[in-house]
Structure formats: structure tokens, C-alpha cells
Design a protein around this motif. Structure first.
Motif, PDB file in Angstrom:
ATOM      1  N   VAL A 195       0.842  -1.198   0.000  1.00  0.00           N
ATOM      2  CA  VAL A 195       0.000   0.000   0.000  1.00  0.00           C
ATOM      3  C   VAL A 195       0.880   1.252   0.000  1.00  0.00           C
ATOM      4  O   VAL A 195       0.605   2.225  -0.717  1.00  0.00           O
ATOM      5  CB  VAL A 195      -0.951   0.001   1.212  1.00  0.00           C
ATOM      6  CG1 VAL A 195      -1.662   1.353   1.332  1.00  0.00           C
ATOM      7  CG2 VAL A 195      -1.981  -1.114   1.084  1.00  0.00           C
ATOM      8  N   LEU A 196       1.943   1.242   0.801  1.00  0.00           N
ATOM      9  CA  LEU A 196       2.861   2.379   0.830  1.00  0.00           C
ATOM     10  C   LEU A 196       3.456   2.633  -0.552  1.00  0.00           C
ATOM     11  O   LEU A 196       3.548   3.781  -1.003  1.00  0.00           O
ATOM     12  CB  LEU A 196       3.970   2.136   1.853  1.00  0.00           C
ATOM     13  CG  LEU A 196       5.077   3.196   1.927  1.00  0.00           C
ATOM     14  CD1 LEU A 196       4.498   4.554   2.291  1.00  0.00           C
ATOM     15  CD2 LEU A 196       6.149   2.778   2.941  1.00  0.00           C
ATOM     16  N   ALA A 197       3.850   1.562  -1.240  1.00  0.00           N
ATOM     17  CA  ALA A 197       4.401   1.713  -2.591  1.00  0.00           C
ATOM     18  C   ALA A 197       3.373   2.315  -3.543  1.00  0.00           C
ATOM     19  O   ALA A 197       3.699   3.193  -4.360  1.00  0.00           O
ATOM     20  CB  ALA A 197       4.879   0.352  -3.111  1.00  0.00           C
ATOM     21  N   VAL A 198       2.117   1.861  -3.447  1.00  0.00           N
ATOM     22  CA  VAL A 198       1.062   2.400  -4.307  1.00  0.00           C
ATOM     23  C   VAL A 198       0.823   3.879  -4.003  1.00  0.00           C
ATOM     24  O   VAL A 198       0.647   4.705  -4.918  1.00  0.00           O
ATOM     25  CB  VAL A 198      -0.236   1.590  -4.133  1.00  0.00           C
ATOM     26  CG1 VAL A 198      -1.384   2.239  -4.898  1.00  0.00           C
ATOM     27  CG2 VAL A 198      -0.032   0.157  -4.600  1.00  0.00           C
ATOM     28  N   MET A 199       0.822   4.246  -2.724  1.00  0.00           N
ATOM     29  CA  MET A 199       0.644   5.649  -2.364  1.00  0.00           C
ATOM     30  C   MET A 199       1.791   6.503  -2.889  1.00  0.00           C
ATOM     31  O   MET A 199       1.590   7.654  -3.306  1.00  0.00           O
ATOM     32  CB  MET A 199       0.546   5.804  -0.843  1.00  0.00           C
ATOM     33  CG  MET A 199      -0.689   5.158  -0.213  1.00  0.00           C
ATOM     34  SD  MET A 199      -2.262   5.784  -0.846  1.00  0.00           S
ATOM     35  CE  MET A 199      -2.627   4.566  -2.117  1.00  0.00           C
ATOM     36  N   CYS A 200       2.997   5.965  -2.897  1.00  0.00           N
ATOM     37  CA  CYS A 200       4.149   6.711  -3.415  1.00  0.00           C
ATOM     38  C   CYS A 200       4.041   6.908  -4.922  1.00  0.00           C
ATOM     39  O   CYS A 200       4.447   7.952  -5.448  1.00  0.00           O
ATOM     40  CB  CYS A 200       5.448   5.996  -3.051  1.00  0.00           C
ATOM     41  SG  CYS A 200       5.880   6.116  -1.290  1.00  0.00           S
ATOM     42  N   VAL A 201       3.494   5.918  -5.629  1.00  0.00           N
ATOM     43  CA  VAL A 201       3.282   6.069  -7.079  1.00  0.00           C
ATOM     44  C   VAL A 201       2.288   7.198  -7.343  1.00  0.00           C
ATOM     45  O   VAL A 201       2.514   8.068  -8.203  1.00  0.00           O
ATOM     46  CB  VAL A 201       2.784   4.751  -7.703  1.00  0.00           C
ATOM     47  CG1 VAL A 201       2.328   4.985  -9.143  1.00  0.00           C
ATOM     48  CG2 VAL A 201       3.862   3.685  -7.665  1.00  0.00           C
ATOM     49  N   ALA A 202       1.174   7.210  -6.600  1.00  0.00           N
ATOM     50  CA  ALA A 202       0.174   8.265  -6.778  1.00  0.00           C
ATOM     51  C   ALA A 202       0.740   9.632  -6.404  1.00  0.00           C
ATOM     52  O   ALA A 202       0.477  10.642  -7.077  1.00  0.00           O
ATOM     53  CB  ALA A 202      -1.062   7.952  -5.935  1.00  0.00           C
ATOM     54  N   LEU A 203       1.524   9.662  -5.335  1.00  0.00           N
ATOM     55  CA  LEU A 203       2.133  10.917  -4.899  1.00  0.00           C
ATOM     56  C   LEU A 203       3.117  11.428  -5.946  1.00  0.00           C
ATOM     57  O   LEU A 203       3.123  12.616  -6.288  1.00  0.00           O
ATOM     58  CB  LEU A 203       2.834  10.711  -3.559  1.00  0.00           C
ATOM     59  CG  LEU A 203       3.577  11.914  -2.985  1.00  0.00           C
ATOM     60  CD1 LEU A 203       2.603  13.037  -2.660  1.00  0.00           C
ATOM     61  CD2 LEU A 203       4.352  11.499  -1.728  1.00  0.00           C
TER      62      LEU A 203
END
Length: 564
Positions: free
Chosen positions: A67-75
Motif C-alpha cells: 500500500v505504501l508503494a502504491v501511495m508513493c506512485v500516486a504521490l
């Protein structure tokens, strides 16, 4: 059968229909928990943490990291758009016929709306669901980016940038609030450090990606990459991100939301337009006064309403206030640095956009290397010591960059940006964590929005204030070297480095070389003045942190605090 078994086992008792329904779902959740890996359950039990009551399913360690990785992609998708488009402006002007004023608004309309809608978006995500708000934002941002690939009218492009800014405002606070609600207290600081590193380095990565694309494709490719990232982000969010929201279903403060949007948009507009129109221009004065009045009304309203969008009393908390000050002051310095240094590297040192971005990579490398150490340092030394030292380090890096002149080698750029990057890593992640840790899980969207608003307002201030300092220094430098410039060209040379180099090229020979040298040294004068102003802002922030931030004991309590 399931309900019968639950009742006989004592897990279900009869009460009201809503009680029975809630107990049934709770019991089913207990049954399903047997499917979780035993190791994960034992670890969470030993840590004394429990899954957030607002999450649909408590994610395990591997899921949290995903989830953290996905949030970093969106960010990364939205942060990179802030700076990445700057290198594409010449191509946009050539294809669309955009004027200088229209180019300015193609850039600024995005940040203007982005900053204005952050607080309401954060509150709506808390109330109606963070995953849903994030997906809606990705859809809006992606659709606007895709449409921009086919535009030939600069006014339509400005409108699409406004739409993309609204989408970004829906995305950014959700990325941080989702991270802070799914990670237990002992892991949250590290996760926030990674999020902060991406937020700090994303702008430079966007510049590198845009520069590389423009080597082979047109400016439209930059929007194409954004649209592609939106598709990837949307699919990943649907697949791996759990749902969460405020369990109390607090009513949304509509009046506060409207006042915050009007106030922030007007103030940021004044900051953006002040250097261009002049600070005494009627539109700038009206926007500044009207925006300040709306924000004052917002504060007064929030103090009396039962369910405020953002309770001003939060700023009485030392960690919350100190974190906000750090992010504003650091953002002033960081965005101003990007704005001035990119021009220096391209106009004075002759770097291409891609090479200029690569020249600033040491800052991102320093952020990536130092960020993981920030939570450990806070635990050992406390927020007050770590953030004060970090901002002092940043000021030192700005001081190194203030020594640059026309003939400087790359070495001071390497040293100065590396030192600034280390300071950024040490202060931004603890500042972000201190803001989100100060508020409960039900307010994580608002906490994240406060973090993002301070960042965006600081960025707008940085470009406006440091841009003004740079322009002042450049014009003064041109005046000091006016004997090297033909009198009939002096006004044009004083106007911009671009015009100065064009005149030097037209004159040619030794006379043209003298004009180019005078403009180059004057540009360095402006850069030095801007970097000194940036260092002063960071130093003031360091003093404020020293007065506001909590010591070691309170810092440890905040790190151990589990939202909710």
C-alpha cells in the motif's frame, strides 16, 4: 447456521437490530481473522496494536508495504507535475501560440487550485471514505491529463490544468492519511519518512522524466505519461488499498470549506501575481486583502462551529505548530531553490533540461539516504533538537549555493545541494509525522491536508519571494555593470537573462561577449541574493522550532501514539 453458532458460542447477543447487525459483522470478522497469517497476528498482539476500527481489513506487513508503494506512485504522479512541465513551456508556446502571461497561468493555475481545495478534500475523504476520494481524484487527474494531449488552445489548457489541480487536491492528502492509518505506531514514522522523501524528490524526478521525454518527443508526451500513471495508480488502488473513514461520520463543515477555498485561492493568487503585476496592483491588493479576510472569517467560524473543518486550537499543540512552521519555511527554500537553480544551470552553465535535472540529483540522493535515519534520531534526541539541527544544515547548504558566480565549477552545486538534501530529509519527515500524530485517526485526512497546504503555500511563497529577490539582485547587478552594455540595450538586458543573451548574440564579437559576461555575473548576483533570503527563512524556522517543538519525552510519546 453461522448466526446460530455465533449465538451459542456467546459471540452474538440480541439487542436492537443495528446492534445485532454490528455484532454479526464483528463476529464474522473474528472468524475470518483465523485466515490471517499466525505470525502477523502474534506480532501485532506482542506490539500491543490493534487494527484501526475504520479499516475494512487489517493489512499485514507485506500488504502495508505494498500500500505504501502504491501511495508513493500516486504521490509521485502529482508532485512531478508541479515542476516537470516547466521544461515543456517553450514547446507549448510554439504549438499553441501561448503568450508569456498564458504560459505563466498554465503553470500557476494547477498549484493555485491544488492549494485551495486540499482542506475540503481531506475532510471529505475522512467523512465519506479515503479510498473512494483517492480513486475519484485519480480519475479526474488522469482525464484532465489525457485531454491535455490533444489541446491546441492555451486557454483550454489552462482550464484542464485547473481540473488536474482539483484532482491532485483529492489525491495528495489521501495518500498520507491512508499511510498513517494502516501503519502501527512503531512503523508509522518510517513510512512517513519514505512518503516525505518521495514528496521532496518527486519534483526533481518529474523534471528528469520530462527532460528525457522532450529529447525525443513533443510536450504532449509529458501529459501522456501523467495519464498513464493515473491508469496504473487507479488499478493498484483498487487492488490493494483498504477502505477507511471517520467512524463517527462527523458532518462536513460546508461554510468552513467554502471560506478556506476562497481564502487560500485568493492569497495564493496574490503571492503568484505580486511579482509579475507589482504588489500595489489593484487585483493583487484585492486578492490579498480579500483572501486574508476570508481566512480570518474561517478561523472565527471554526472556533464556534460544533464540527470544525480544522480546529485552530490544534496550533496550540507544540508538535503540530512546529511541524507546520518547518514545512512552510522549508518549502519556501526548496521551491525557490528549484526555480532559481534550474535557470542558473541552463542559462549560465549551458546545461540542457535533462542535464540540469541530473545536476540536482545529489539532493534527491541525499534525501533518500538520510530519510530512514530521521525517525531514529527523533527517538534518541527529540523533535526539537533534530528539526532545529536539520534546518540549520539546510541554511548552511543555501549559504554554499550563495557563493556561486558565473565561472563557478559544479563542485559548489554538488556540495550545496547535497547538504540541503540532507537537511530536508532530517526535518520534513519528522515535521510531517508530528502533524499527523497530533490528531486522531478520524482527522487524518485533515491532518494530511494541513501538511499539504503548508507545503503548497510555502512553495508559492518560495517562488514569489525568492523570485523577487533574484530579480532585484539581477537588475542591480546589471546596473553595476552598465558600462559593458550599450545604452540603447540596457533596459532590455535588465529585463531578463534570455533577452540579454539574445542581444549579446546579435551584437557578436568582443562587444557581445562583454554583454553576455555582464548579464551572467548579474544573474549570479541575483542567485546569491535569493539563496541568502532562503537561508534566512530557514534560519527563522529553526528559531521557531526551538521555541515550539516538544523535547525528547513528548517526541517519543508522539511516535508511539497510534491514531484512533
Amino acid at each position: 447456521m453461522l448466526c446460530t453458532w455465533l449465538r451459542r458460542s456467546g459471540r452474538l447477543t440480541y439487542g436492537s437490530s443495528s446492534d445485532r447487525l454490528n455484532q454479526s459483522f464483528t463476529s464474522v470478522g473474528l472468524c475470518l481473522s483465523r485466515a490471517w497469517p499466525r505470525k502477523e497476528r502474534n506480532m501485532e498482539k506482542a506490539q500491543g496494536t490493534t487494527p484501526s476500527p475504520v479499516a475494512s481489513a487489517p493489512p499485514g506487513l507485506a500488504r502495508r508495504r505494498l500500500v505504501l508503494a502504491v501511495m508513493c506512485v500516486a504521490l509521485m504522479m502529482i508532485v512531478s507535475m508541479v515542476v516537470g512541465l516547466t521544461v515543456a513551456l517553450p514547446g507549448i508556446a510554439g504549438d499553441t501560440g501561448a503568450s508569456q502571461a498564458e504560459l505563466l497561468w498554465i503553470m500557476n493555475s494547477y498549484g493555485l487550485v491544488f492549494a485551495g481545495f486540499l482542506l475540503p478534500a481531506g475532510a471529505l475523504g475522512d467523512r465519506y471514505g479515503r479510498k473512494g476520494m483517492l480513486l475519484a481524484g485519480v480519475l479526474v487527474f488522469g482525464a484532465a491529463s489525457a485531454a491535455a494531449m490533444w489541446v491546441d488552445d492555451p486557454n483550454v489548457l489552462i482550464l484542464l490544468r485547473v481540473v488536474a489541480g482539483v484532482g491532485s487536491a483529492m489525491i495528495m492528502p489521501m495518500t498520507l492519511s491512508i499511510v498513517t492509518t494502516i501503519f502501527p505506531s512503531e512503523e508509522r514514522a518510517g513510512a512517513v519518512a519514505i512518503w516525505s522523501a518521495v514528496a521532496a524528490g518527486g519534483a526533481l524526478m518529474g523534471l528528469l522524466i520530462s527532460g528525457a521525454l522532450l529529447e525525443a518527443f513533443s510536450w504532449r508526451s509529458t501529459f501522456g505519461v501523467s495519464a498513464g500513471l493515473a491508469i496504473v495508480s487507479g488499478v493498484l488502488v483498487l487492488a490493494v488499498v483498504p477502505t477507511s473513514k471517520d467512524p463517527d461520520e462527523t458532518p462536513v463543515d460546508v461554510v468552513g470549506a467554502l471560506l478556506s477555498v476562497v481564502g487560500l485561492v485568493a492569497v495564493v493568487y496574490a503571492i503568484i501575481e505580486g511579482p509579475e503585476r507589482g504588489w500595489t496592483d489593484l487585483a493583487v491588493v484585492v486578492a490579498a486583502v480579500g483572501g486574508a479576510g476570508a481566512l480570518l472569517a474561517f478561523v472565527l467560524w471554526e472556533l464556534r462551529v460544533e464540527h470544525p473543518l480544522l480546529d485552530p486550537r490544534f496550533f496550540r499543540m507544540g508538535a503540530f505548530a512546529a511541524g507546520s512552521v518547518v514545512i512552510v519555511m522549508a518549502s519556501v527554500a526548496i521551491f525557490g531553490l528549484f526555480f532559481v537553480m534550474l535557470q542558473y544551470l541552463q542559462w549560465i552553465k549551458g546545461y540542457s533540461p535533462l542535464v540540469a535535472g541530473l545536476a540536482l540529483m545529489p539532493m534527491t540522493v541525499a534525501v533518500a539516504l538520510v530519510s530512514p535515519a530521521a525517525p531514529v534520531l527523533v527517538r534518541r534526541l527529540g523533535l526539537r533538537v533534530v528539526m532545529t539541527v536539520a534546518m540549520t544544515i539546510m541554511a548552511g547548504g543555501m549559504g554554499v549555493l550563495a557563493t556561486l558566480d558565473k565561472d563557478s565549477t559544479y563542485l559548489p552545486v554538488l556540495l550545496g545541494t547535497s547538504v540541503v538534501g540532507a537537511g530536508i530529509a532530517m526535518c520534513l519527515a519528522p515535521a510531517t509525522d508530528s502533524i499527523v500524530a497530533s490528531l486522531p485517526a478520524s482527522k487524518q485526512g485533515v491532518a494530511s491536508a494541513v501538511n499539504d497546504v503548508t507545503r503548497e503555500v510555502g512553495g508559492a511563497l518560495g517562488i514569489a519571494i525568492l523570485g523577487s529577490a533574484f530579480n532585484s539582485g539581477y537588475r542591480s547587478g546589471v546596473g553595476e555593470r552598465s558600462d559593458s552594455i550599450p545604452p540603447e540595450s540596457l533596459a532590455v538586458v535588465r529585463n531578463s537573462i534570455d533577452a540579454a543573451l539574445a542581444i549579446a548574440d546579435r551584437i557578436g564579437g568582443s562587444a557581445g561577449a562583454r554583454v553576455a559576461d555582464a548579464a551572467g555575473y548579474a544573474f549570479a548576483d541575483g542567485l546569491d541574493r535569493a539563496m541568502l533570503v532562503a537561508a534566512a527563512f530557514v534560519a527563522v524556522g529553526a528559531v521557531a522550532v526551538l521555541l515550539l517543538a516538544p523535547g525528547r519525552a513528548e517526541s517519543i510519546r508522539l511516535q508511539e501514539k497510534q491514531p484512533g
